[in-house]
Scaffold this motif. Structure first.
Motif, short mmCIF file in Angstrom:
data_model
loop_
_atom_site.label_atom_id
_atom_site.label_comp_id
_atom_site.label_asym_id
_atom_site.label_seq_id
_atom_site.Cartn_x
_atom_site.Cartn_y
_atom_site.Cartn_z
N TRP A 184 0.84 -1.20 0.00
CA TRP A 184 0.00 0.00 0.00
C TRP A 184 0.88 1.25 0.00
N VAL A 185 1.92 1.23 0.83
CA VAL A 185 2.82 2.40 0.90
C VAL A 185 3.63 2.52 -0.39
N ARG A 186 4.01 1.38 -0.96
CA ARG A 186 4.78 1.44 -2.23
C ARG A 186 3.92 2.09 -3.32
N ARG A 187 2.62 1.76 -3.34
CA ARG A 187 1.74 2.40 -4.34
C ARG A 187 1.64 3.92 -4.07
N LEU A 188 1.56 4.27 -2.77
CA LEU A 188 1.48 5.69 -2.40
C LEU A 188 2.72 6.44 -2.90
N ILE A 189 3.89 5.83 -2.70
CA ILE A 189 5.15 6.47 -3.12
C ILE A 189 5.18 6.59 -4.65
N ASP A 190 4.79 5.51 -5.32
CA ASP A 190 4.75 5.56 -6.80
C ASP A 190 3.83 6.67 -7.27
N LEU A 191 2.69 6.80 -6.62
CA LEU A 191 1.72 7.81 -7.04
C LEU A 191 2.31 9.21 -6.85
N GLU A 192 2.94 9.45 -5.70
CA GLU A 192 3.48 10.79 -5.45
C GLU A 192 4.62 11.12 -6.43
N CYS A 193 5.40 10.09 -6.78
CA CYS A 193 6.47 10.32 -7.77
C CYS A 193 5.87 10.64 -9.12
N PHE A 194 4.83 9.89 -9.48
CA PHE A 194 4.17 10.11 -10.77
C PHE A 194 3.61 11.53 -10.86
N LEU A 195 3.02 12.02 -9.75
CA LEU A 195 2.46 13.37 -9.75
C LEU A 195 3.56 14.41 -9.93
N LEU A 196 4.74 14.07 -9.47
CA LEU A 196 5.87 15.02 -9.49
C LEU A 196 6.58 15.02 -10.84
N SER A 197 6.95 13.82 -11.31
CA SER A 197 7.85 13.76 -12.47
C SER A 197 7.21 13.14 -13.70
N GLY A 198 6.00 12.59 -13.55
CA GLY A 198 5.40 11.88 -14.67
C GLY A 198 5.89 10.44 -14.75
N LEU A 199 6.81 10.04 -13.84
CA LEU A 199 7.34 8.68 -13.81
C LEU A 199 7.17 8.12 -12.40
N LYS A 200 7.16 6.78 -12.29
CA LYS A 200 7.00 6.20 -10.94
C LYS A 200 8.33 6.26 -10.19
N ALA A 201 8.36 5.64 -9.00
CA ALA A 201 9.53 5.80 -8.11
C ALA A 201 10.84 5.39 -8.76
N HIS A 202 10.83 4.30 -9.54
CA HIS A 202 12.10 3.85 -10.11
C HIS A 202 12.59 4.76 -11.24
N GLY A 203 11.73 5.65 -11.73
CA GLY A 203 12.15 6.59 -12.77
C GLY A 203 12.49 7.97 -12.22
N THR A 204 12.17 8.22 -10.96
CA THR A 204 12.29 9.57 -10.40
C THR A 204 13.54 9.67 -9.54
N ILE A 205 14.31 10.75 -9.72
CA ILE A 205 15.56 10.84 -8.95
C ILE A 205 15.27 11.23 -7.50
N ALA A 206 16.09 10.67 -6.60
CA ALA A 206 15.86 10.85 -5.16
C ALA A 206 15.88 12.33 -4.73
N PRO A 207 16.81 13.18 -5.22
CA PRO A 207 16.81 14.57 -4.73
C PRO A 207 15.51 15.31 -5.03
N GLU A 208 14.86 14.97 -6.16
CA GLU A 208 13.61 15.65 -6.51
C GLU A 208 12.53 15.36 -5.46
N VAL A 209 12.46 14.09 -5.04
CA VAL A 209 11.45 13.72 -4.06
C VAL A 209 11.85 14.25 -2.67
N ALA A 210 13.16 14.22 -2.39
CA ALA A 210 13.64 14.73 -1.10
C ALA A 210 13.26 16.20 -0.97
N PHE A 211 13.44 16.95 -2.06
CA PHE A 211 13.13 18.39 -2.04
C PHE A 211 11.63 18.60 -1.83
N MET A 212 10.81 17.83 -2.55
CA MET A 212 9.35 17.98 -2.43
C MET A 212 8.90 17.66 -1.01
N LEU A 213 9.40 16.53 -0.48
CA LEU A 213 8.99 16.09 0.85
C LEU A 213 9.47 17.09 1.92
#
Ligand SMILES: Cc1cc2nc3c(=O)[nH]c(=O)nc-3n(C[C@H](O)[C@H](O)[C@H](O)COP(=O)(O)OP(=O)(O)OC[C@H]3O[C@@H](n4cnc5c(N)ncnc54)[C@H](O)[C@@H]3O)c2cc1C
Length: 498
Positions: A190-219
């Protein structure tokens, strides 16, 4: 005597930030915008008393003395500011089985997850700790201090040595995907889907396509600075940047489409408008996308063939279906502003039409709609291929918009109710397709931006092989989003400062 020191093609966030800063640094700057409204993806437009955001509506750190948002840093240096309305929860995610409130406040966010999956909440805490550590290290080096050439090295060594030292333990994840951080910390589906969703909203790609600093900055930003909406809509940010440009003597020409970047002996000499006017300058900065710049603004022979081909081969995220509505608001007193609806758990969240984003900004700023009404923007990914303005266009458009109406029904169940062919609620309806998006934003295939997955490349820098030609915007470093596009403008302007 040249007409200007710098010409900026386009008034998206990247273009306006570069133009404003260079004007502030004493250059003569002309920004030429094709559309009659500045702002690119971030522009607002008005119809029958409703102020519609064409794209972004989710912002952090637009105010506050210690903001890390590059837009705020540019506004500060230009002597401009905007008013904002803070809010929390920042949104509701509607999955087929339940609705989940998302809070900026990190403990509150985790408490909500805990109600669904106690083990998942513990794992999420480990994931967040890893990313917030990186954010804390990045925080010490403001974007405004950066430039994109070798001269950054002495600046960093002289002023930011302690922050660089703080970065050292985080180096392994600086270029990594956030998916690798997720794999190391979170097993809960459930949490993995949540993370994928938030990455998708940010970069248009899921967690494995999104770079860590981008998500770190958003969070980091959303938990530290909170989430806020600009009074007057997204257009208020654009207006403030334009005021800042003009305050420092820069000029913005709207309705001024640039047909070609002009070169002489391989160097930039200026631009030619679609009206045939030539504007001369030794420096041209293109805020058009990488594909539009290299395909339409230059002739093929202006660039080395292999460089040009590699640039044009950059993969692109799909475009969008948009639904802009003005609605009657009676009975909707408890409405909240941001929603994400996932229709089908069995389908991937990136499947066009499956994940729908909804923003109702009149919840925060009532002046965006006439009294007794709300303004809505709903959108979902939609591929460009297959869209043509032929006899079936209007019907296809209407059919494709139904997924957005269906998503809206999760929030406003009677949105589609009608009597005698007249809707109870809807007073203005505008449906946009990938063709609309490409047309109004002058963007190749109406794309959200480059689909450069973590580990498979990096966003190109501001430089080009042509002396005097530079690029800014969301197809340059650091990438997609308002803060990132602003950062690209800062990097370019600071590098050209001297
Ligand atoms: C639906 C949607 C929702 C989004 N939501 C968010 C969000 O909530 N938060 C967030 O941070 N980001 C969000 N984004 C992303 C963000 O809006 C963009 O990444 C950013 O605004 C892009 O800025 P840019 O500098 O690349 O310029 P662009 O917006 O691409 O603007 C480029 C400008 O150049 C002009 N131009 C192009 N060619 C020419 C020419 N030949 N002559 C003259 N002018 C020309 C165009 O007309 C345009 O105005 C969203 C984007 C979309 C589409």
């Amino acid at each position: 005597m040249q007409d200007s020191d710098v010409i900026v093609i386009g008034s998206g966030i990247g273009g306006l930030c570069a133009a404003g800063l260079l004007a502030r640094y004493g250059k003569r700057v002309i920004a030429c915008e094709s559309h009659i409204i500045p702002g690119g993806a971030a522009h607002s437009f008005r119809r029958r008393g409703f102020e519609f955001d064409s794209g972004p509506s989710f912002y952090c750190g637009l105010t506050g003395a210690e903001s890390l948002n590059p837009v705020k840093q540019v506004l500060d240096i230009l002597g401009e500011s905007i008013q904002v309305i803070p809010y929390d929860p920042l949104g509701h995610y509607h999955f087929p089985e339940s609705t989940f409130a998302v809070y900026s406040q990190i403990e509150r966010y985790r408490q909500e997850v805990q109600k669904i999956t106690p083990q998942g909440a513990k794992e999420l805490q480990r994931y967040e700790a890893r990313l917030l550590g990186l954010y804390e290290a990045m925080k010490g080096i403001p974007t405004l201090a950066l430039r994109a050439d070798w001269q950054i090295i002495p600046i960093l060594l002289r002023h930011y040595l302690p922050s660089l030292a703080k970065m050292l333990p985080h180096l392994p994840i600086v270029q990594a995907s956030v998916g690798s951080v997720m794999d190391a910390t979170v097993q809960d589906p459930w949490v993995r889907r949540l993370i994928d969703l938030e990455c998708f909203l940010l970069s248009g790609l899921k967690a494995h396509g999104t770079i860590a600093p981008e998500v770190a900055f958003m969070l980091g930003e959303r938990s530290r600075a909170g989430v806020e909406y600009p009074v007057g809509g997204s257009g208020a940010i654009v207006k403030a940047l334009v005021r800042g440009l003009e305050r420092w003597g820069g000029k913005l020409r709207t309705g001024c489409h640039i047909e070609q970047i002009l070169l002489s002996s391989g160097k930039v000499t200026g631009v030619q408008t679609s009206q045939g006017e030539i504007i001369s300058a030794p420096i041209v900065i293109s805020n058009a996308s990488i594909w539009d710049t290299y395909n339409h603004l230059l002739r093929p022979e202006d660039l080395p063939a292999s460089y040009r081909q590699a640039a044009l081969d950059t993969p692109a995220v799909a475009s969008f279906m948009h639904l802009h509505l003005g609605i009657r608001s009676p009975g909707l007193e408890n409405l909240t502003g941001h929603h994400v609806v996932v229709h089908d758990s069995q389908q991937d969240i990136t499947t066009p039409g499956n994940t729908c984003m909804i923003s109702i900004p009149s919840v925060w700023d009532a002046k965006l709609a006439p009294a007794g009404h709300h303004v809505i923007h709903a959108y979902t990914l939609e591929p460009y291929a297959g869209w043509e303005r032929n006899e079936g266009y209007e019907q296809k458009k209407r059919e494709k918009a139904q997924t957005l109406y269906r998503a809206l029904e999760r929030i406003i169940p009677d949105i589609r109710d009608a009597c005698g062919g007249r809707s109870h609620r809807v007073v203005v309806e505008l449906i946009g397709t990938p063709l609309t998006h490409a047309h109004y934003l002058r963007r190749y295939q109406g794309t959200y931006g480059p689909a450069i997955a973590a580990g498979q490349g990096t966003f190109p820098g501001y430089n080009t092989p042509i002396p005097g030609l530079y690029r800014v915007g969301d197809s340059t470093m650091p990438g997609i989003g308002v803060p990132a596009a602003a950062a690209s403008g800062i990097l370019c302007a600071n590098t050209l400062k001297t």
